[in-house]
Design an enzyme around this catalytic site. Structure first.
Site, PDB file in Angstrom:
ATOM      1  N   HIS A   8      36.223  32.188  31.772  1.00 49.93           N
ATOM      2  CA  HIS A   8      36.977  32.433  33.025  1.00 49.93           C
ATOM      3  C   HIS A   8      37.737  31.248  33.566  1.00 49.93           C
ATOM      4  CE1 HIS A   8      33.871  29.782  34.718  1.00 49.93           C
ATOM      5  NE2 HIS A   8      32.971  30.277  33.994  1.00 49.93           N
ATOM      6  N   HIS A 148      31.988  33.239  29.419  1.00 47.66           N
ATOM      7  CA  HIS A 148      31.556  31.838  30.034  1.00 47.66           C
ATOM      8  C   HIS A 148      31.330  30.737  29.212  1.00 47.66           C
ATOM      9  CE1 HIS A 148      30.519  34.107  33.715  1.00 47.66           C
ATOM     10  NE2 HIS A 148      30.202  34.971  32.880  1.00 47.66           N
TER      11      HIS A 148
END
Length: 216
Positions: A8, A148
């Site tokens: 992200h 992530h």
């Protein structure tokens, strides 16, 4: 089949060096610009599906890609960030200072140590493995997978668990793209390119907190 593994965009906690884990932190302004640059960079990597963690910072990043590719974002809970329990909201330096022995053992032997109140390595492996297998079953073409830092480390480790060579330290930068090729006939994964951020101009590269290198 190519799988584009993407971290992200930047958040305020990234800038502060804090572990986010389960906390649902949104992208900051730099992160939003990074996501826009990522979407542009992904135009030369057409995908049939975009999978995302359910957490906001990943979803916002995935939506930028999906809008550019004219597909929908598909949420997979197994792609969520690792749960770090009591360590969340702290920096790695703070953890080293407050819990030095557990931190040292966790970095050296993550299979044997779990952050207090957090997920164990077998628990993480199980859920990211299920997510990977779901993607391989469903997808018919190349896909983007938005997740992530720590979760992607485990995802890559899962993919290459039967391969020779280390693959556990490569996912570190915000909106980096790691390209992995999957051969359906042999069931093998091949690393094509790791941690590519060439789609980011210097002005928006920013600074993201990196997970420590884990020994698998």
């Amino acid at each position: 089949m190519k799988l584009y593994l993407i971290r992200h965009g930047q958040t305020d906690w990234n800038v502060a060096g804090k572990i986010q884990g389960c906390h649902d932190i949104p992208l900051n302004e730099t992160g939003k610009m990074q996501a826009a640059c990522l979407a542009k960079g992904m135009e030369k990597r057409p995908v049939t599906r975009v999978y995302s963690s359910p957490q906001l910072r990943a979803l916002e990043t995935a939506r930028a890609i999906a809008a550019s590719q004219k597909v929908e974002v598909e949420i997979l809970p197994g792609l969520r960030e690792v749960e770090f329990g009591e360590w969340e909201g702290m920096t790695w330096k703070e953890i080293q200072e407050r819990d030095p022995e557990r931190y040292r053992r966790w970095v050296e032997t993550p299979a044997e140590v779990t952050p207090p109140g957090g997920e164990s390595r077998p628990q993480i492996y199980e859920r990211v493995g299920e997510a990977v297998q779901t993607i391989l079953r469903e997808a018919q073409g190349d896909v983007a997978i938005v997740s992530h830092g720590a979760a992607l480390v485990y995802t890559v480790s899962y993919m290459f668990r039967n391969e020779v060579g280390p693959h556990d330290e490569i996912i570190v930068k915000n909106v980096s793209i790691t390209t992995v090729e999957y051969d359906r006939e042999t069931g093998h994964f091949r690393m094509v390119q790791a941690n590519d951020t060439s789609h980011l101009p210097e002005a928006v590269k920013g600074r993201g907190a990196e997970s420590p290198t884990l020994t698998f």
